[in-house]
Design a protein around this motif. Structure first.
Motif, short mmCIF file in Angstrom:
data_model
loop_
_atom_site.label_atom_id
_atom_site.label_comp_id
_atom_site.label_asym_id
_atom_site.label_seq_id
_atom_site.Cartn_x
_atom_site.Cartn_y
_atom_site.Cartn_z
N THR A 80 7.05 -25.46 18.46
CA THR A 80 7.72 -24.27 18.06
C THR A 80 6.70 -23.14 18.09
N ILE A 81 7.34 -22.05 19.15
CA ILE A 81 6.62 -20.74 19.47
C ILE A 81 7.19 -19.65 18.96
N GLY A 82 6.54 -18.91 17.97
CA GLY A 82 6.97 -17.50 17.92
C GLY A 82 6.73 -16.45 18.89
N VAL A 83 7.71 -15.89 19.42
CA VAL A 83 7.42 -14.90 20.41
C VAL A 83 7.77 -13.62 19.68
N VAL A 84 6.69 -12.66 19.50
CA VAL A 84 6.70 -11.76 18.90
C VAL A 84 6.60 -10.33 19.57
N PHE A 85 7.65 -9.25 19.34
CA PHE A 85 7.54 -7.93 19.81
C PHE A 85 7.64 -7.79 21.21
N PRO A 86 8.54 -8.55 22.13
CA PRO A 86 8.71 -8.43 23.40
C PRO A 86 9.41 -7.05 23.66
N ILE A 87 9.12 -6.45 24.91
CA ILE A 87 10.06 -5.24 25.35
C ILE A 87 11.47 -5.78 25.95
N LEU A 88 12.20 -4.90 25.86
CA LEU A 88 13.62 -5.36 26.06
C LEU A 88 13.69 -5.02 27.97
N SER A 89 13.41 -5.95 28.54
CA SER A 89 13.51 -5.50 30.03
C SER A 89 13.73 -6.64 31.06
N ARG A 90 14.75 -6.59 31.94
CA ARG A 90 14.88 -7.71 32.96
C ARG A 90 14.10 -7.85 33.80
N ASN A 91 13.24 -6.62 34.07
CA ASN A 91 12.32 -6.80 35.34
C ASN A 91 10.90 -7.33 34.54
N ARG A 92 10.55 -6.66 33.60
CA ARG A 92 9.31 -6.79 33.01
C ARG A 92 9.06 -8.30 32.25
N PHE A 93 10.20 -8.64 31.59
CA PHE A 93 9.93 -9.65 30.59
C PHE A 93 11.02 -10.79 30.61
N SER A 94 11.99 -10.86 31.26
CA SER A 94 12.98 -12.05 31.25
C SER A 94 12.41 -13.04 31.85
N ILE A 95 11.59 -12.99 33.06
CA ILE A 95 11.28 -14.19 33.63
C ILE A 95 10.10 -14.68 32.73
N LEU A 96 9.30 -13.97 32.30
CA LEU A 96 8.14 -14.36 31.36
C LEU A 96 8.87 -15.18 30.33
N LEU A 97 9.81 -14.77 29.68
CA LEU A 97 10.55 -15.34 28.46
C LEU A 97 10.98 -16.82 28.84
N ARG A 98 11.69 -16.94 30.04
CA ARG A 98 11.86 -18.28 30.52
C ARG A 98 10.81 -19.31 30.79
N ALA A 99 9.59 -18.67 31.18
CA ALA A 99 8.26 -19.39 31.28
C ALA A 99 7.83 -19.94 30.08
N PHE A 100 7.85 -18.98 28.83
CA PHE A 100 7.66 -19.30 27.66
C PHE A 100 8.36 -20.51 26.99
N GLU A 247 12.99 -14.98 41.40
CA GLU A 247 13.35 -15.96 40.14
C GLU A 247 12.59 -16.83 39.63
N GLU A 248 11.62 -17.22 40.31
CA GLU A 248 10.51 -18.33 39.89
C GLU A 248 9.22 -17.53 40.07
N ARG A 249 8.85 -16.38 40.13
CA ARG A 249 7.40 -15.89 40.30
C ARG A 249 7.31 -14.55 40.13
N VAL A 250 6.17 -14.20 39.51
CA VAL A 250 5.97 -12.94 39.00
C VAL A 250 4.74 -12.45 39.94
N LYS A 251 4.77 -10.86 39.96
CA LYS A 251 3.57 -10.39 40.44
C LYS A 251 2.79 -10.03 39.35
N LEU A 252 1.40 -10.25 39.16
CA LEU A 252 0.49 -9.64 38.02
C LEU A 252 -0.15 -8.46 38.38
N PHE A 253 -0.50 -7.72 37.27
CA PHE A 253 -1.48 -6.61 37.45
C PHE A 253 -2.51 -6.86 38.46
#
Length: 396
Positions: A80-100, A247-253
């Protein structure tokens, strides 16, 4: 003839950048060709700025959902993981949430309200007032939020982010529980292994969670801070500043931006004989007055810049001088008096009345915002920005 233009900003078109490209050479070549096509002379202290997106793309700084999930599982245990204070973004966060979610059995999602960190609203402050809800005191479940406010969609995207994020988590086979609160400690009755997802307030959030007894606290800046299974990485910011690529890949900073800007500066010096300043820019630091969104979802405006862009402006307010110091003058006499004042101004005007109302921000934040507004995030095709006259003043 007196020069009538001050700062001039131009977007420079460039080829589509691919992984492995010699970006420093492409930037220098594109700038030289663009200036030559319009017979624009290069000046000392001109500025070349390059969007972070093409820097990361040339570096091949990408990661897959599976690679992110593997790092989350390794650092947070996979339960069980608590995921705290994400931003609301399809581009920025949605794919990361799937990974989490792919790296956990259950996600307890703690959303800040009425808005996320960068101003995307779940509910208006007026509705909170009408419902008698105190966002700094009250912890709401998803069901309590629905009972008080119903379903609210984002005004720009039309997305109900509570249901959207729930569906992403459950789509990865993990259980999901949603809470709404503004104190990070509210997650601890539900999860003591916590992944903090805020950007600019992350250090405080981690400190409060650790002080409140969380067993494991990891920030997004600590996920993919080193390569995982051949992934890209960023040693300073981890997943912060990342964007959805597929859909399965992110570009990092991008990383190693200091070496990149030095290389561009040298190539332009070799090509033109002039020393220009160079920076990498991402999001600008400005706020939309209608949508209330603060643009800066990257961890910094500029992850790399040459030495000439260090510091803050040191400027006097012309209207203050005209209305106060030289209110008895007009015409050429006023102009000459103000020019003379500027020529002899102190090197540090901090706290001086003559500088009140000037913008007390870092040069890279101001210039990066100018560049972001110029290039936009759509189809302009100008990932390079050329700026002239930024360091000029009324005496030039």
């Amino acid at each position: 003839m007196e020069r009538m233009f001050g700062t001039v900003v131009r977007g420079v078109r460039a080829p589509i950048i691919r992984e492995g490209d010699d970006l420093a050479a492409i930037v220098a070549d594109s700038v030289v060709k663009a200036l030559g096509s319009e017979n624009i002379p290069v000046g000392e202290k001109d500025i070349v700025a390059v969007t972070e997106a093409v820097v990361a793309r040339a570096q091949g700084n990408y990661a897959t959902v599976d690679q992110i999930a593997a790092d989350v599982r390794a650092k947070l245990g996979g339960g069980t993981i608590g995921v705290v204070f994400p931003i609301l973004s399809r581009n920025r966060f949605s794919i990361l949430l799937r990974a989490f979610a792919r790296g956990a059995k259950k996600i307890v999602l703690l959303l800040s309200y009425p808005s996320d960190e960068v101003g995307n609203h779940l509910v208006s402050q007026d509705l909170l007032d009408e419902a008698g809800v105190d966002p700094w005191r009250d912890v709401l479940t998803k069901e309590q939020f629905r009972e008080k406010f119903g379903v609210i969609t984002h005004p720009f995207t039309g997305v109900d982010y509570i249901d959207f994020y729930t569906s992403l988590i459950e789509g990865e086979g993990a259980q999901c529980q949603v809470l709404l609160a503004n104190r990070p400690e509210a997650i601890l009755p539900y999860a003591d292994h916590v992944l903090t997802c805020d950007i600019h307030t992350r250090r405080r959030t981690k400190r409060l969670l650790k002080a409140a007894g969380a067993k494991v606290v990891v920030g997004m800046d600590e996920i993919l801070s080193a390569p995982v299974e051949g992934s890209g990485f960023n040693p300073d910011y981890g997943l912060l500043g990342s964007n959805k690529a597929t859909e399965e890949r992110v570009k990092l900073f991008p990383r190693d931006c200091g070496a990149f800007v030095q290389a561009v500066q040298q190539k332009l010096l070799d090509a033109t004989g002039k020393k220009v300043e160079v920076m990498v820019y991402g999001d600008g630091a400005f706020k939309d007055p209608v949508g209330k969104i603060w643009e800066l979802a990257d961890p910094v405006v500029s992850p790399g810049y040459t030495d000439g862009l260090t510091g803050q402006p040191n400027e006097v307010k012309l209207k203050y001088l005209a209305d106060n110091n030289f209110s008895h003058l007009s015409g050429d006499a006023l102009k000459e008096a103000i020019q003379d004042y500027i020529r002899h101004k102190d090197g540090d005007l901090t706290g001086r009345m003559e500088s009140q109302g000037t913008t007390p921000r870092r040069l890279t934040d101001l210039i990066g915002s100018l560049c972001d507004l110029t290039s936009g995030s759509g189809d302009k095709g100008t990932p390079i920005i050329y700026i002239q006259g930024y360091f000029d003043n009324y005496t030039k």
